[in-house]
Write an enzyme that holds these catalytic residues in place. Structure first.
Site, PDB file in Angstrom:
ATOM      1  N   LYS A  16       0.615  -1.029  -0.006  1.00  0.00           N
ATOM      2  CA  LYS A  16       0.133  -0.028   0.047  1.00  0.00           C
ATOM      3  C   LYS A  16       0.870   1.305  -0.055  1.00  0.00           C
ATOM      4  CE  LYS A  16      -3.782   2.481   2.095  1.00  0.00           C
ATOM      5  NZ  LYS A  16      -4.613   2.461   3.494  1.00  0.00           N
ATOM      6  N   GLU A  41     -10.281  12.507  10.996  1.00  0.00           N
ATOM      7  CA  GLU A  41      -9.592  11.143  11.528  1.00  0.00           C
ATOM      8  C   GLU A  41      -8.755  11.337  12.688  1.00  0.00           C
ATOM      9  OE1 GLU A  41      -7.196   9.270   8.429  1.00  0.00           O
ATOM     10  OE2 GLU A  41      -6.918   7.540   9.812  1.00  0.00           O
TER      11      GLU A  41
HETATM   12  C1  ISC Z   1      -4.701  10.616   2.985  1.00  0.00           C
HETATM   13  C2  ISC Z   1      -5.945  11.289   3.233  1.00  0.00           C
HETATM   14  O1  ISC Z   1      -6.922  10.390   3.503  1.00  0.00           O
HETATM   15  C3  ISC Z   1      -6.587   9.147   4.170  1.00  0.00           C
HETATM   16  C4  ISC Z   1      -7.839   9.278   5.263  1.00  0.00           C
HETATM   17  C5  ISC Z   1      -8.950   8.563   4.991  1.00  0.00           C
HETATM   18  C6  ISC Z   1      -9.192   7.968   3.845  1.00  0.00           C
HETATM   19  C7  ISC Z   1      -8.111   7.653   3.038  1.00  0.00           C
HETATM   20  C8  ISC Z   1      -8.292   6.859   1.561  1.00  0.00           C
HETATM   21  O2  ISC Z   1      -9.484   6.495   1.435  1.00  0.00           O
HETATM   22  O3  ISC Z   1      -7.634   6.875   0.677  1.00  0.00           O
HETATM   23  C9  ISC Z   1      -6.669   8.117   3.240  1.00  0.00           C
HETATM   24  O4  ISC Z   1      -6.091   7.176   3.741  1.00  0.00           O
HETATM   25  C10 ISC Z   1      -6.425  12.630   2.540  1.00  0.00           C
HETATM   26  O5  ISC Z   1      -7.423  13.097   2.884  1.00  0.00           O
HETATM   27  O6  ISC Z   1      -5.517  13.300   2.233  1.00  0.00           O
END
Ligand code: ISC
Length: 415
Positions: free
Chosen positions: A149, A204
């Site tokens: 990832k 978050e």
């Molecule tokens: C890295 C980000 O989101 C993270 C947090 C929630 C969902 C995310 C996603 O679905 O990729 C990311 O991991 C951002 O908003 O810049």
């Protein structure tokens, strides 16, 4: 290739401590949901995370004498933990909320509209980087230490004629009760340019600590909210059923559980995994709850140990961080770092620094990223990042879909 960040020790101007070093507001937390630093303010020596415990020790050492005097340490840890952090020691957390000075009833409508945002990289460049990351993952599949990832981000540069007004911006961001709105004063650049601020509305929670209780609420796996309720529900259902998104999410939960396990006597996910929502995005989320073996461990050190989770970096962490450096043309600095505060008992709240921008006078640099795993589609990930800019863009007075109008996002799926 990422443009290197200037060496902080060479370029920072010695500047006065800011009036408002940090503030946080979470409408759903009735107890400590609003923490706004109040002076006197002292900057903590700036350095990387490897010396953080030593640098904060005097603050916690004073606790025994001061017996909870209300003092706080707060601010921002950068994405790259080797880079200098930006932390302020303050007398207390009951200062004025900057958004309270916004004035006027129609907060959703800022007085002026800035120019159209300039994407860096353009959506096509971002899609190329996602494709490159997928190529690496495919080539390494099944190998030990394979990249599974990586979270790739892009940025938007927005310029106005006059400096952005923080109170109005923060008031508009705070209209969504599902997010924590924050502001951290960053060190000023040596060229005497306007003060820099990290401002955002994060959904978050990286880590909350109260006594021996710790909570983390990682999010990963996203879909855009839509105005039409049926289409919105369809998007949510598709996200909940998506094997790719659940896998992308599961990697983050597993990582945080692994990191917290050695310091917890009890740890679990009592509510399981569920969809969570802000006004602009659906996410897959899992609330993690634990009981610390040592309740004296300060929240700031736990947060620094957890950061960066695979919600912002990837797995394996060091390989993902290197790829991010190679593929992202704009250095993250404090985007995708951690922001928060900690009191003398070690209690505190730390959030993932996403859905945010670095403001400097009349310039705002917004960032948004998306988790890339096998099965990701470059165009869909570019659209997802476009949607994640939405809340901040509308708080600036721009259309929330301004980053989604790029024609390359609407062509036939790329191969
Ligand atoms: C890295 C980000 O989101 C993270 C947090 C929630 C969902 C995310 C996603 O679905 O990729 C990311 O991991 C951002 O908003 O810049």
């Amino acid at each position: 290739m990422t443009l290197p960040l200037p060496d902080a020790t060479l370029t920072e101007a010695p500047s006065l401590p800011p009036d408002q070093p940090f503030s946080f507001r979470n409408a759903r937390d009735q107890v400590r949901g609003q923490v706004c630093a109040t002076g006197p303010v002292r900057p903590l020596d700036r350095a990387g995370a490897d010396t953080l415990a030593d640098r904060v020790a005097p603050f916690f050492g004073a606790a025994r004498d001061a017996d909870d005097d209300g003092a706080l340490i707060g601010g921002a840890l950068p994405f790259d933990k080797a880079r200098p952090d930006c932390l302020w020691q303050v007398a207390g957390g009951h200062g004025a909320w900057p958004g309270a000075n916004a004035g006027g009833p129609a907060r959703s409508v800022p007085e002026r509209r800035p120019t159209r945002p300039c994407p860096q990289p353009p959506a096509t460049g971002y899609m190329d980087s996602v494709a490159r990351a997928l190529e690496i993952m495919r080539a390494e599949r099944g190998l030990p230490d394979a990249l599974t990832k990586v979270v790739l981000a892009r940025s938007l540069l927005v310029e106005d004629r006059m400096a952005f007004a923080l109170p109005g911006l923060m008031a508009r961001l705070a209209e969504d009760p599902a997010v924590t709105v924050f502001q951290v004063a960053l060190p000023q650049d040596a060229d005497g340019s306007a003060p820099r601020q990290l401002v955002g509305a994060t959904p978050e929670l990286l880590l909350r600590k109260r006594g021996d209780s710790v909570v983390s609420h990682p999010l990963a796996g996203s879909a855009r909210r839509l105005d039409d309720p049926e289409a919105d529900a369809r998007n949510a259902n598709a996200l909940a059923r998506s094997e790719k998104d659940r896998r992308e999410h599961g990697l983050v939960v597993e990582y945080i559980l692994d990191m917290l396990a050695p310091v917890c006597k009890r740890l679990g996910t009592p509510e399981g995994t569920a969809l969570t929502t802000t006004r602009s995005m659906w996410h897959i989320g899992t609330r993690i709850e634990g009981r610390l073996k040592d309740p004296e461990t300060p929240a700031i050190l736990l947060a620094a140990a957890l950061h960066p989770t695979p919600a912002v970096c990837g797995l394996p962490c060091d390989r993902a961080a290197r790829l991010i450096r190679d593929l992202e043309p704009v250095a993250r600095d404090f985007y995708a770092g951690a922001v928060g505060w900690c009191d003398r008992r070690g209690d505190g709240d730390w959030y993932v620094a996403i859905r945010c921008a670095e403001l400097c006078g009349a310039r705002a640099r917004l960032f948004a990223g998306a988790g890339i795993v096998l099965g990701s589609d470059p165009r869909a990930e570019a659209s997802e990042t476009g949607a994640k800019f939405g809340a901040f863009l509308s708080a600036l007075g721009l259309p929330p879909d301004a980053a989604l109008s790029d024609p390359s996002l609407h062509n036939q799926p790329n191969g």
